[in-house]
Design an enzyme around this catalytic site. Structure first.
Site, short mmCIF file in Angstrom:
data_model
loop_
_atom_site.label_atom_id
_atom_site.label_comp_id
_atom_site.label_asym_id
_atom_site.label_seq_id
_atom_site.Cartn_x
_atom_site.Cartn_y
_atom_site.Cartn_z
N SER A 286 0.88 -1.17 0.00
CA SER A 286 0.00 0.00 0.00
C SER A 286 0.91 1.22 0.00
O SER A 286 2.12 1.09 0.31
CB SER A 286 -0.84 -0.02 1.29
OG SER A 286 -1.41 1.25 1.55
N TYR B 231 -1.97 -1.53 10.45
CA TYR B 231 -1.96 -1.62 8.98
C TYR B 231 -0.66 -1.04 8.42
O TYR B 231 0.00 -1.65 7.58
CB TYR B 231 -3.18 -0.85 8.44
CG TYR B 231 -3.45 -1.02 6.95
CD1 TYR B 231 -4.16 -2.11 6.48
CD2 TYR B 231 -3.01 -0.07 6.03
CE1 TYR B 231 -4.43 -2.27 5.12
CE2 TYR B 231 -3.26 -0.21 4.67
CZ TYR B 231 -3.98 -1.31 4.22
OH TYR B 231 -4.23 -1.46 2.88
#
Ligand code: NAD
Length: 260
Positions: free
Chosen positions: A142, A155
């Site tokens: 990401s 995350y």
């Protein structure tokens, strides 16, 4: 057909980004395994690909479960004759300020992203080495593999970690022709993101429109979401790349939110 007869296992491919990758890989001639926690949705995805003239199978796989991962990869090898590409894509998002983060939520997220990447990598690498035709391992990182955002402690930690894992796999896999790379997308409108828009609005005390404009897309060059198609095309490029020249890298697809 850039991936003719390549066997690709894609985790978390009953939805969102993984699902689009599965469809695009099938169009490029790959035999795809839809490996997902959600077996019914995985089977429906595989059925749709097969009906459209592609080749797909569904496997029930919780990526945090060692036995299920090993059994799932063995099933793919038995049915399709090997594994050429692993896309470690399954993931979730849980948002909360760090000081309020529940330890169980931290562990659940880390298990899916990090343990899942390790277990699927180990099983796929073993299969690749046994069959002896090399392979490509692609992690769904990401922009959060490079940047941080508030409310996303596990995350961001997990996505940074995948870069480290890819670098180790690049070094250990080279002698067997196994490459490892990370795709780092910006925000993509999938169920994972749709769920977090109202959650972020509530946590930050702003409207949902402001979350999209001033949080998610603020740093992009053009205020646009990345699409599942953009990510799938990047995955095809990495899967089809013919040598170890491109390994241990991360490629960011984010409308310029993160520039390397
Ligand atoms: P999604 O929610 O649409 O799909 C995630 C899939 O993973 C679902 O099919 C779900 O059943 C599956 N899954 C969840 N836990 C699992 C487990 N334990 N074992 C096996 N499968 C499991 O999400 P998405 O947006 O397509 O996200 C896919 C990946 O892309 C994730 O790793 C996510 O972090 C990453 N990513 C997403 C975005 C985005 O903006 N959507 C941006 C960057 C990276």
């Amino acid at each position: 057909m850039q991936l003719k007869d390549k066997v690709a296992v894609i985790t978390g491919s009953a939805s969102g980004i993984g699902k689009e990758i599965a469809f695009e890989f099938a169009k490029e001639g790959a035999k795809v395994c839809i490996a997902d926690l959600a077996l019914e949705a995985a089977q429906a995805t595989a059925d749709e690909i097969n009906k459209g003239g592609g080749t797909a199978m569904a496997v029930a796989m919780n990526v945090t479960d060692e036995t299920q991962v090993d059994a799932g990869i063995a099933q793919v090898v038995a049915q399709f004759g090997g594994v050429d590409v692993l896309i470690s894509n399954a993931g979730i998002q849980i948002i909360s300020p760090l000081v309020d983060f529940k330890f169980d939520d931290w562990k659940r997220l880390m298990a899916i992203h990090v343990d899942g990447a390790f277990l699927t990598t180990r099983a796929a690498m073993r299969a690749m080495i046994k069959v002896g035709r090399g392979g490509s391992i692609i992690y769904m990182g990401s922009v959060h593999s490079h940047e941080a955002s508030p409310l996303k402690a596990p995350y961001v930690t997990a996505k940074h970690g995948l870069i480290g894992l890819a670098k180790v796999v690049a070094k250990e896999g080279a002698k067997d022709g196994i490459r490892a790379n990370v795709i780092c997308p910006g925000f993509v409108r999938t169920p994972l993101v749709d769920k977090q828009i109202p959650e972020q609005a509530k946590s930050l005390g702003i409207s949902e429109a402001d979350v999209i404009k001033n949080v998610m897309l603020k740093e992009t060059v053009d205020g646009e979401f990345t699409t599942v198609q953009d990510v799938a095309q990047t995955a095809i490029f990495l899967a089809a790349f013919p040598s170890n020249a491109l390994t241990g890298q991360s490629i960011t697809v984010s409308h310029g939110w993160h520039m390397q």
